[in-house]
Design a protein around this motif. Sequence first.
Motif, short mmCIF file in Angstrom:
data_model
loop_
_atom_site.label_atom_id
_atom_site.label_comp_id
_atom_site.label_asym_id
_atom_site.label_seq_id
_atom_site.Cartn_x
_atom_site.Cartn_y
_atom_site.Cartn_z
N ALA A 23 0.88 -1.09 0.04
CA ALA A 23 0.04 -0.04 -0.09
C ALA A 23 0.95 1.24 0.17
O ALA A 23 2.16 1.27 0.27
CB ALA A 23 -1.12 -0.02 1.54
N LYS A 24 0.26 2.44 -0.31
CA LYS A 24 1.01 3.76 -0.34
C LYS A 24 0.28 4.48 0.48
O LYS A 24 -0.85 4.59 0.45
CB LYS A 24 1.02 4.18 -1.98
N GLU A 25 1.14 5.59 1.24
CA GLU A 25 0.80 6.45 2.12
C GLU A 25 0.16 7.67 1.21
O GLU A 25 0.51 7.86 0.18
CB GLU A 25 1.96 6.93 2.89
N GLY A 26 -1.01 8.30 1.84
CA GLY A 26 -1.30 9.39 1.08
C GLY A 26 -2.54 9.22 0.39
O GLY A 26 -2.98 10.03 -0.31
N GLN A 27 -2.93 7.91 -0.10
CA GLN A 27 -3.96 7.58 -1.06
C GLN A 27 -5.37 7.62 -0.41
O GLN A 27 -5.50 7.42 0.81
CB GLN A 27 -3.78 6.22 -1.59
N THR A 28 -6.42 7.97 -1.07
CA THR A 28 -7.59 7.77 -0.42
C THR A 28 -7.93 6.31 -0.13
O THR A 28 -7.39 5.26 -0.87
CB THR A 28 -8.66 8.64 -1.40
N GLN A 77 -8.45 4.73 -3.69
CA GLN A 77 -7.35 4.57 -4.60
C GLN A 77 -6.51 3.30 -4.02
O GLN A 77 -5.95 2.52 -4.73
CB GLN A 77 -6.42 5.83 -4.41
N GLN A 78 -6.45 3.24 -2.64
CA GLN A 78 -5.47 2.35 -2.00
C GLN A 78 -6.15 1.05 -2.18
O GLN A 78 -5.51 -0.14 -2.70
CB GLN A 78 -5.63 2.73 -0.33
N GLN A 87 -8.15 -0.08 -4.84
CA GLN A 87 -7.92 -0.44 -6.16
C GLN A 87 -6.75 -0.97 -6.40
O GLN A 87 -6.29 -1.99 -7.13
CB GLN A 87 -8.36 0.82 -7.09
N ALA A 88 -5.55 -0.32 -5.98
CA ALA A 88 -4.43 -0.59 -6.15
C ALA A 88 -4.03 -2.08 -5.60
O ALA A 88 -3.33 -2.88 -6.02
CB ALA A 88 -3.50 0.77 -5.56
N ASN A 120 -7.96 5.02 9.79
CA ASN A 120 -6.91 4.60 8.76
C ASN A 120 -6.45 3.07 8.75
O ASN A 120 -6.38 2.27 7.98
CB ASN A 120 -5.95 5.54 8.27
N ASN A 138 -10.32 1.28 7.78
CA ASN A 138 -10.21 1.41 6.19
C ASN A 138 -9.42 -0.23 5.90
O ASN A 138 -9.78 -0.63 4.55
CB ASN A 138 -9.08 2.76 5.72
#
Length: 235
Positions: free
Chosen positions: A45-50, A53-54, A56-57, A102, A106
């Motif tokens: 996962a990447k920091e700062g994504q909604t 977005q997270q 889906q990725a 989060n 999330n």
Amino acid sequence: MSKILVYGGAGALGRCLVSHFKSKGYAVINVDFFENKEADFNALAKEGQTLVQQGQAIDEAVSAALGGAANKLCAIFCVAGGWAGGNAGSEDFLKSSETMLNQSVNSSFIAARLATNHLKPGGLLTMTGALAALEATPGMIGYGVAKAAVHHLVKNLAEPSSGLPEGVKVNAILPVTIDTPMNRKFMPNADHSKWTPPEDIAKQLEGYLTGASHFSNGKLISVVTDNGTTTFLEV
């Protein structure tokens, strides 16, 4: 080879799950912000994504790891999370509460979505709540609210119209304090005989997956350790 996914597989409990299930012959996908080299595949996962977005990725990364829609997971264990204290008057109340949402809520939403797409019928989905969140938690409001939300999510996912594949069973483990290096660092004088070894949780989850340990769909399961003995009880 049967495949499982550990959401939060680079944390203390997550690493234990990865090691345990690898030793039992499972292929393991780790979902986390950090790589776990012991896992067969890492979906980072990447920091700062909604949340969208997270989600889906991660879904795309898991799809790639599985190598096609016909290949499904037999279990998803969501053990991502964290802890923060503070009441509504704390200076960092909003910031810490957002972090708790989060980390716990999330991640659980994304795990549920992964289950709809990648968990085989009759599979297992386990979330991580907290025994403390069954009651008021005024000294750690953000944490308590986030974990209570996970509890509610599990009850919803167990309903027939939840969107999960046919026959999937879902539960949540509710630990008190897990015996991790970080907890030992910050609470060196605590009674560690009441802390739950991660290995105990890994063995219990294996039992739920194989059917060796029974549980009722949609249940919250307390994880209580006393004098070094851990019990798992539906609440």
